[in-house]
Design a protein around this motif. Structure first.
Motif, mmCIF file in Angstrom:
data_model
loop_
_atom_site.group_PDB
_atom_site.id
_atom_site.type_symbol
_atom_site.label_atom_id
_atom_site.label_comp_id
_atom_site.label_asym_id
_atom_site.label_seq_id
_atom_site.Cartn_x
_atom_site.Cartn_y
_atom_site.Cartn_z
ATOM 1 N N PRO A 78 75.036 4.810 94.041
ATOM 2 C CA PRO A 78 75.416 5.997 94.816
ATOM 3 C C PRO A 78 74.235 6.929 95.035
ATOM 4 O O PRO A 78 73.500 7.255 94.090
ATOM 5 C CB PRO A 78 76.482 6.653 93.921
ATOM 6 C CG PRO A 78 77.054 5.531 93.129
ATOM 7 C CD PRO A 78 75.910 4.599 92.879
ATOM 8 N N GLY A 79 74.036 7.319 96.285
ATOM 9 C CA GLY A 79 72.968 8.248 96.612
ATOM 10 C C GLY A 79 71.583 7.646 96.659
ATOM 11 O O GLY A 79 70.601 8.371 96.836
ATOM 12 N N LYS A 80 71.495 6.313 96.500
ATOM 13 C CA LYS A 80 70.189 5.668 96.509
ATOM 14 C C LYS A 80 70.138 4.601 97.587
ATOM 15 O O LYS A 80 71.157 4.145 98.086
ATOM 16 C CB LYS A 80 69.904 5.040 95.141
ATOM 17 C CG LYS A 80 69.768 6.054 94.021
ATOM 18 C CD LYS A 80 69.313 5.389 92.732
ATOM 19 C CE LYS A 80 69.106 6.404 91.628
ATOM 20 N NZ LYS A 80 68.641 5.769 90.367
ATOM 21 N N GLN A 81 68.921 4.193 97.907
ATOM 22 C CA GLN A 81 68.757 3.128 98.890
ATOM 23 C C GLN A 81 69.015 1.771 98.235
ATOM 24 O O GLN A 81 68.870 1.599 97.020
ATOM 25 C CB GLN A 81 67.345 3.173 99.477
ATOM 26 C CG GLN A 81 67.090 4.394 100.337
ATOM 27 C CD GLN A 81 65.781 4.317 101.075
ATOM 28 O OE1 GLN A 81 64.882 3.574 100.695
ATOM 29 N NE2 GLN A 81 65.662 5.066 102.166
ATOM 30 N N ARG A 82 69.382 0.827 99.066
ATOM 31 C CA ARG A 82 69.585 -0.528 98.573
ATOM 32 C C ARG A 82 68.244 -1.108 98.111
ATOM 33 O O ARG A 82 67.218 -0.928 98.780
ATOM 34 C CB ARG A 82 70.206 -1.395 99.659
ATOM 35 C CG ARG A 82 70.672 -2.751 99.185
ATOM 36 C CD ARG A 82 71.700 -3.361 100.133
ATOM 37 N NE ARG A 82 71.215 -3.466 101.484
ATOM 38 C CZ ARG A 82 71.981 -3.888 102.495
ATOM 39 N NH1 ARG A 82 73.247 -4.229 102.286
ATOM 40 N NH2 ARG A 82 71.477 -3.979 103.710
ATOM 41 N N GLU A 83 68.275 -1.805 96.968
ATOM 42 C CA GLU A 83 67.039 -2.315 96.389
ATOM 43 C C GLU A 83 67.177 -3.789 96.018
ATOM 44 O O GLU A 83 68.271 -4.292 95.748
ATOM 45 C CB GLU A 83 66.659 -1.507 95.140
ATOM 46 C CG GLU A 83 67.647 -1.603 94.001
ATOM 47 C CD GLU A 83 67.182 -0.869 92.750
ATOM 48 O OE1 GLU A 83 66.132 -0.199 92.782
ATOM 49 O OE2 GLU A 83 67.882 -0.981 91.728
ATOM 50 N N PHE A 84 66.047 -4.440 95.964
ATOM 51 C CA PHE A 84 65.978 -5.850 95.594
ATOM 52 C C PHE A 84 66.288 -6.028 94.116
ATOM 53 O O PHE A 84 65.850 -5.228 93.283
ATOM 54 C CB PHE A 84 64.574 -6.378 95.907
ATOM 55 C CG PHE A 84 64.291 -7.736 95.357
ATOM 56 C CD1 PHE A 84 63.473 -7.891 94.244
ATOM 57 C CD2 PHE A 84 64.825 -8.867 95.946
ATOM 58 C CE1 PHE A 84 63.194 -9.141 93.730
ATOM 59 C CE2 PHE A 84 64.556 -10.129 95.442
ATOM 60 C CZ PHE A 84 63.736 -10.270 94.337
ATOM 61 N N VAL A 85 67.020 -7.098 93.799
ATOM 62 C CA VAL A 85 67.326 -7.432 92.410
ATOM 63 C C VAL A 85 66.709 -8.778 92.038
ATOM 64 O O VAL A 85 65.956 -8.879 91.074
ATOM 65 C CB VAL A 85 68.844 -7.473 92.169
ATOM 66 C CG1 VAL A 85 69.149 -7.937 90.742
ATOM 67 C CG2 VAL A 85 69.471 -6.113 92.443
ATOM 68 N N ALA A 86 67.058 -9.825 92.807
ATOM 69 C CA ALA A 86 66.578 -11.169 92.478
ATOM 70 C C ALA A 86 66.699 -12.061 93.705
ATOM 71 O O ALA A 86 67.458 -11.758 94.635
ATOM 72 C CB ALA A 86 67.381 -11.763 91.322
ATOM 73 N N ALA A 87 65.945 -13.158 93.697
ATOM 74 C CA ALA A 87 66.020 -14.124 94.784
ATOM 75 C C ALA A 87 65.748 -15.514 94.249
ATOM 76 O O ALA A 87 65.099 -15.681 93.206
ATOM 77 C CB ALA A 87 65.033 -13.763 95.897
ATOM 78 N N ILE A 88 66.235 -16.504 94.991
ATOM 79 C CA ILE A 88 66.038 -17.894 94.610
ATOM 80 C C ILE A 88 65.819 -18.703 95.871
ATOM 81 O O ILE A 88 66.491 -18.498 96.884
ATOM 82 C CB ILE A 88 67.257 -18.419 93.804
ATOM 83 C CG1 ILE A 88 67.010 -19.837 93.281
ATOM 84 C CG2 ILE A 88 68.551 -18.335 94.610
ATOM 85 C CD1 ILE A 88 68.020 -20.270 92.226
ATOM 86 N N THR A 89 64.852 -19.612 95.836
ATOM 87 C CA THR A 89 64.585 -20.432 97.001
ATOM 88 C C THR A 89 65.716 -21.446 97.215
ATOM 89 O O THR A 89 66.527 -21.697 96.314
ATOM 90 C CB THR A 89 63.241 -21.156 96.860
ATOM 91 O OG1 THR A 89 63.217 -21.852 95.601
ATOM 92 C CG2 THR A 89 62.091 -20.160 96.898
ATOM 93 N N TRP A 90 65.732 -22.043 98.388
ATOM 94 C CA TRP A 90 66.850 -22.903 98.774
ATOM 95 C C TRP A 90 67.056 -24.058 97.801
ATOM 96 O O TRP A 90 68.183 -24.485 97.556
ATOM 97 C CB TRP A 90 66.627 -23.428 100.189
ATOM 98 C CG TRP A 90 65.447 -24.347 100.311
ATOM 99 C CD1 TRP A 90 64.151 -24.001 100.525
ATOM 100 C CD2 TRP A 90 65.459 -25.772 100.181
ATOM 101 N NE1 TRP A 90 63.351 -25.116 100.550
ATOM 102 C CE2 TRP A 90 64.126 -26.221 100.339
ATOM 103 C CE3 TRP A 90 66.453 -26.723 99.967
ATOM 104 C CZ2 TRP A 90 63.783 -27.565 100.278
ATOM 105 C CZ3 TRP A 90 66.116 -28.060 99.910
ATOM 106 C CH2 TRP A 90 64.787 -28.472 100.053
#
Length: 126
Positions: free
Chosen positions: A41-53
């Protein structure tokens, strides 16, 4: 194109665990890189994690490294986010996203992902 639906969010005490799932339909998730983002709430969306295909490579935000694990099961068309040692500051709406494989340059950049789910709420109480 692919449609994404998140599940697994909820209310948990600090120190607890949750596993989020992101199920894909419409097209095989195996042709997409997968990402997780969150917005408090009140913050911008941020990156958490990613995984390649293929699942070969994973990437994490510093704030979750060592606590969260991203994985995928392409046979089930699903990407997961295992969250351990949760903290109140992890409280947010969590989104999964997909980017066509071979096209992603910066996995942390939201603009790389044309497909998004609706989000699942994670609330961590102190």
């Amino acid at each position: 194109q692919v449609q994404l639906v998140e599940s697994g969010g909820g209310l948990v005490q600090a120190g607890g665990s949750l596993r989020l799932s992101c199920a894909a339909s419409g097209r095989a998730y195996s042709v997409y890189d997968g990402g997780w983002f969150r917005q408090a709430p009140g913050k911008q969306r941020e990156f958490v994690a990613a995984i390649t295909w293929s699942g070969t490579n994973t990437y994490y935000a510093d704030s979750v490294k060592g606590r969260f694990t991203v994985s995928r099961d392409n046979a089930k068309n699903t990407v997961y986010l295992q969250m351990n040692s949760l903290k109140p500051e992890d409280t947010a709406l969590y989104y999964c996203a997909a980017a066509p494989r071979y096209s992603t340059v910066s996995y942390q950049y939201q603009g790389e992902y044309p497909y998004w789910g609706q989000g699942t709420q994670v609330t961590v109480s102190s």
